[in-house]
Design a protein around this motif. Sequence first.
Motif, PDB file in Angstrom:
ATOM      1  N   ARG A 116     -40.262  47.117  26.022  1.00 14.78           N
ATOM      2  CA  ARG A 116     -40.947  46.235  25.202  1.00 14.78           C
ATOM      3  C   ARG A 116     -42.398  46.702  25.053  1.00 14.78           C
ATOM      4  O   ARG A 116     -42.905  46.501  24.146  1.00 14.78           O
ATOM      5  N   ASP A 122     -38.733  43.958  19.291  1.00 12.04           N
ATOM      6  CA  ASP A 122     -39.007  42.667  18.408  1.00 12.04           C
ATOM      7  C   ASP A 122     -40.347  42.145  18.991  1.00 12.04           C
ATOM      8  O   ASP A 122     -41.088  42.602  19.921  1.00 12.04           O
ATOM      9  N   HIS A 123     -40.738  40.776  18.532  1.00 15.35           N
ATOM     10  CA  HIS A 123     -42.024  40.243  18.866  1.00 15.35           C
ATOM     11  C   HIS A 123     -43.203  41.391  18.426  1.00 15.35           C
ATOM     12  O   HIS A 123     -44.006  41.488  19.396  1.00 15.35           O
ATOM     13  N   GLY A 125     -45.991  41.325  17.136  1.00 16.13           N
ATOM     14  CA  GLY A 125     -47.302  40.634  16.361  1.00 16.13           C
ATOM     15  C   GLY A 125     -48.560  41.799  16.102  1.00 16.13           C
ATOM     16  O   GLY A 125     -48.318  42.853  16.606  1.00 16.13           O
ATOM     17  N   SER A 182     -45.510  44.979  22.037  1.00 14.18           N
ATOM     18  CA  SER A 182     -44.682  43.633  21.789  1.00 14.18           C
ATOM     19  C   SER A 182     -45.798  42.663  22.036  1.00 14.18           C
ATOM     20  O   SER A 182     -46.328  42.502  23.130  1.00 14.18           O
ATOM     21  N   ARG A 183     -46.114  41.911  21.057  1.00 15.05           N
ATOM     22  CA  ARG A 183     -47.053  40.812  21.239  1.00 15.05           C
ATOM     23  C   ARG A 183     -46.411  39.393  20.642  1.00 15.05           C
ATOM     24  O   ARG A 183     -45.992  39.374  19.718  1.00 15.05           O
ATOM     25  N   ARG A 184     -46.697  38.358  21.774  1.00 12.14           N
ATOM     26  CA  ARG A 184     -46.566  37.013  21.184  1.00 12.14           C
ATOM     27  C   ARG A 184     -47.729  36.312  21.830  1.00 12.14           C
ATOM     28  O   ARG A 184     -48.164  36.387  22.879  1.00 12.14           O
ATOM     29  N   TYR A 187     -47.894  35.381  25.617  1.00  8.26           N
ATOM     30  CA  TYR A 187     -47.956  36.354  26.436  1.00  8.26           C
ATOM     31  C   TYR A 187     -49.306  36.296  27.272  1.00  8.26           C
ATOM     32  O   TYR A 187     -49.404  36.681  28.242  1.00  8.26           O
TER      33      TYR A 187
END
Length: 421
Positions: A116, A122-123, A125, A182-184, A187
């Motif tokens: 990731r 996914d994610h 951002g 991967s960024r949300r 996090y």
Amino acid sequence: IWRFRERGDGCLIISAWLVMAITSLTKGLLGFVLPLLVIGSYASLAEGWKELWRRLAGRDRFIAWLIEQNRWLFNWSSIPAVTIAAVVYYLPFAISHSRMHSSAGITMVFRENVQRFFQPFDHRGPVYLYFGAIFALMAPWCVFLPAALVKAHAKHDAHNKNDRFALIFFWATFVFFTLSGSRRSYYLLPILPAAAMLVARLLAETRGATPNLARRLTNIGYTVLIAAAVFGALILLPPGARPAALRSYPSAPAPIAFALFWLLAIAGVAYTLRDFRPFTMALSTALIAYLASFYVFVFAMPGVERYRSEQPFARTVRIRLNNDLTGLAMYRIWGPGLVFYLSSARPIPEFDQAKALEDFARQNQIHWVIVRERDLASLPAAGPVVATETIFPWELNSRTRNKYLLIKITPQAIPNNDSRH
């Protein structure tokens, strides 16, 4: 580790690695990575950037100096500490493998942590995501964050080791999560202790000890907070009396409680304006934060529960299918909440490719498919829409396209191999 730098007790290192192992079992490999990153960065920069560059210039002694600065890692206690941590961390996976004959657990750790970070699936951002997310996560104290960073970076504060530790903690964490593929927004939650220390240092100082720019930014931040508190009264207005952008939203839950909390918050602001000091700013901000959290968790969240549409949709699906989900499949959906609410006695097959779904439906008597509206056009076997997840007036088009649809699949809707050729 901090204590070890002062006392040199090897038991502290073993304890630190043990804590990191247990943390990593609950929250992923970040339990190892983040403490090592922050402490390693601080140990190398404890004397400041100038000292680091000066040592780097004397290349023959740089490695020895760097090892000495990071004695928390380069010491004999680290050998048993790392060994114990590795055993404690891997033991649950080893037991699982021996009982289940599967490496799914450790594979998932690699997928969700290493893959990731470098090759996100996914994610994804945008790279600038956390520049805004830090303010959302830290509200309402975020209004003081720019001033706190300016103060901490000021020359007379930059030599303070406590401030330097908070700054390195803040920036090392921020850069680490920004570099991740991967960024949300959530996090970034581990950065909040560092941000809290910086803001607390700002608000604990007297005005004379704060640089002019930081003082002006503090005043601007508090002005923004006042404006937000005052305009919060718009929530009390009936939908028809609100500005156009807010008219589609329903009435606020528990309006009497909201009005009382709003008056208390305004009273705190009024007191601060009479005695305008960082300490009184901190008091009124704490009052606003407490009242807002109390209202959100005690009144607002239970009040808006009826606007959560996933569970009612699952209930509708079960009713339409007479509680028999054996003929149901899902297309391009990974929804643990939806699967939970469907409460199927058997696994529900899920597909990412239309052809795979068509082939499976033809062989296994699949008659119903749950699909998001955005993916409906890519499903050539789709029949009529039987049920739709509720759409509320305030939801944006991007949100409505994520709504679930229940599709009826008929034999005529499924192309056969001949028709594809």
